[in-house]
Write a protein that holds these residues in place. Structure first.
Motif, PDB file in Angstrom:
ATOM      1  N   LEU A 152       0.831  -1.206   0.000  1.00  0.00           N
ATOM      2  CA  LEU A 152       0.000   0.000   0.000  1.00  0.00           C
ATOM      3  C   LEU A 152       0.866   1.257   0.000  1.00  0.00           C
ATOM      4  O   LEU A 152       0.558   2.243  -0.689  1.00  0.00           O
ATOM      5  CB  LEU A 152      -0.920  -0.011   1.221  1.00  0.00           C
ATOM      6  CG  LEU A 152      -2.092  -0.999   1.178  1.00  0.00           C
ATOM      7  CD1 LEU A 152      -2.830  -0.997   2.508  1.00  0.00           C
ATOM      8  CD2 LEU A 152      -3.056  -0.648   0.048  1.00  0.00           C
ATOM      9  N   GLU A 153       1.955   1.223   0.772  1.00  0.00           N
ATOM     10  CA  GLU A 153       2.843   2.388   0.806  1.00  0.00           C
ATOM     11  C   GLU A 153       3.480   2.624  -0.564  1.00  0.00           C
ATOM     12  O   GLU A 153       3.591   3.766  -1.020  1.00  0.00           O
ATOM     13  CB  GLU A 153       3.923   2.178   1.866  1.00  0.00           C
ATOM     14  CG  GLU A 153       3.393   2.235   3.295  1.00  0.00           C
ATOM     15  CD  GLU A 153       4.473   1.956   4.316  1.00  0.00           C
ATOM     16  OE1 GLU A 153       5.616   1.653   3.888  1.00  0.00           O
ATOM     17  OE2 GLU A 153       4.188   2.030   5.524  1.00  0.00           O
ATOM     18  N   THR A 158       3.741   5.695  -5.602  1.00  0.00           N
ATOM     19  CA  THR A 158       3.627   5.797  -7.061  1.00  0.00           C
ATOM     20  C   THR A 158       2.537   6.788  -7.460  1.00  0.00           C
ATOM     21  O   THR A 158       2.713   7.617  -8.363  1.00  0.00           O
ATOM     22  CB  THR A 158       3.322   4.410  -7.653  1.00  0.00           C
ATOM     23  OG1 THR A 158       4.352   3.493  -7.268  1.00  0.00           O
ATOM     24  CG2 THR A 158       3.245   4.477  -9.163  1.00  0.00           C
ATOM     25  N   GLY A 159       1.401   6.693  -6.787  1.00  0.00           N
ATOM     26  CA  GLY A 159       0.314   7.626  -7.084  1.00  0.00           C
ATOM     27  C   GLY A 159       0.710   9.067  -6.824  1.00  0.00           C
ATOM     28  O   GLY A 159       0.391   9.971  -7.610  1.00  0.00           O
ATOM     29  N   GLU A 160       1.436   9.290  -5.724  1.00  0.00           N
ATOM     30  CA  GLU A 160       1.877  10.656  -5.425  1.00  0.00           C
ATOM     31  C   GLU A 160       2.844  11.167  -6.489  1.00  0.00           C
ATOM     32  O   GLU A 160       2.794  12.338  -6.882  1.00  0.00           O
ATOM     33  CB  GLU A 160       2.535  10.685  -4.046  1.00  0.00           C
ATOM     34  CG  GLU A 160       1.551  10.490  -2.897  1.00  0.00           C
ATOM     35  CD  GLU A 160       2.247  10.497  -1.552  1.00  0.00           C
ATOM     36  OE1 GLU A 160       3.503  10.536  -1.546  1.00  0.00           O
ATOM     37  OE2 GLU A 160       1.551  10.464  -0.520  1.00  0.00           O
ATOM     38  N   ALA A 161       3.740  10.264  -6.972  1.00  0.00           N
ATOM     39  CA  ALA A 161       4.684  10.679  -8.015  1.00  0.00           C
ATOM     40  C   ALA A 161       3.943  11.058  -9.299  1.00  0.00           C
ATOM     41  O   ALA A 161       4.271  12.049  -9.963  1.00  0.00           O
ATOM     42  CB  ALA A 161       5.678   9.554  -8.287  1.00  0.00           C
ATOM     43  N   ILE A 162       2.925  10.256  -9.650  1.00  0.00           N
ATOM     44  CA  ILE A 162       2.141  10.564 -10.860  1.00  0.00           C
ATOM     45  C   ILE A 162       1.425  11.901 -10.709  1.00  0.00           C
ATOM     46  O   ILE A 162       1.397  12.729 -11.630  1.00  0.00           O
ATOM     47  CB  ILE A 162       1.138   9.426 -11.131  1.00  0.00           C
ATOM     48  CG1 ILE A 162       1.893   8.140 -11.521  1.00  0.00           C
ATOM     49  CG2 ILE A 162       0.159   9.812 -12.227  1.00  0.00           C
ATOM     50  CD1 ILE A 162       1.007   6.924 -11.638  1.00  0.00           C
TER      51      ILE A 162
END
Length: 227
Positions: A152-153, A158-162
């Motif tokens: 999950l982390e 990854t989502g934050e980077a996108i």
């Protein structure tokens, strides 16, 4: 534990003195119980505990008798004085009873915990493999939870980077849009200036032609006038 006077006899003062003596003895017994509890890791003294309970009951009985007697005192000042004394004895007796109840509750809790530990040890000794299997299953469950948390982390990172990339692209597009608008505004201003210059040139030409025509007319009129 015997009283110096019986409940049905004795003066109010005598019963009060007897209650004070029993109260002191009860307080001392309760303090000894608590010292044994703290010094011996929870050692209980059933005989002493029963003796303290009996003394508290005796004090409460004496308070009941004194409560009946002080109401018969004639002088109001003396009656109020004895009322306060009896209430004080009753309050101290109730406080000692509450302390003894807490002591009994702690003893009961320790006994329950000891019994549960004994039962747990008995089950562990009788079925060690079962206990180890439970521990293994719990360890596997903890590992699974940790792995899930790590995944999950990573997904969150990854989502934050996108999202950060999208934000950077959006800022770039905004800057490009502002530059394009600046260029368009500049072009629009240049067109306006050119149109103004052309209009001024046309006006100048009309003025020039009008001046020429006016000059010819004036010369013609002068020529005619001189003839």
């Amino acid at each position: 534990m015997a009283l110096s006077v019986e409940l049905g006899g004795g003066t109010l003062s005598e019963i009060y003195q007897s209650a004070k003596k029993v109260l002191l003895r009860t307080r001392d017994g309760l303090e000894r119980l608590e010292r044994l509890e703290h010094a011996g890791g929870g050692i209980d003294s059933p005989d002493l505990s029963i003796s303290v309970k009996r003394d508290i009951s005796q004090i409460q009985s004496l308070c009941t008798e004194m409560d009946r007697l002080w109401r018969s005192v004639g002088a109001k000042s003396q009656r109020d004085l004895w009322k306060r004394k009896v209430e004080q004895i009753a309050e101290e007796a109730q406080s000692l009873k509450d302390s003894l109840d807490r002591y009994d509750a702690r003893n009961q809790k320790r006994a329950t915990e000891a019994r549960e530990r004994a039962e747990l040890l008995g089950r562990a000794n009788g079925d060690g493999a079962h206990v180890m299997r439970i521990f293994d299953e719990e360890a596997q469950a903890r590992d699974s939870v940790r792995n899930s948390a790590r995944m999950l982390e990573e997904t969150n990172a990854t989502g934050e980077a996108i999202l950060r990339k999208y934000a950077e692209q959006r800022e770039f597009l905004k800057r490009a849009q502002r530059k394009a608008l600046d260029v368009l505004n500049t072009v629009g201003l240049s067109n306006s200036v050119l149109k103004l210059i052309e209009r001024r040139n046309r006006v100048d030409q009309w003025i020039k032609y009008a001046g020429m025509i006016l000059t010819v007319v004036v010369l013609f009129l002068i020529w005619r006038w001189r003839r």
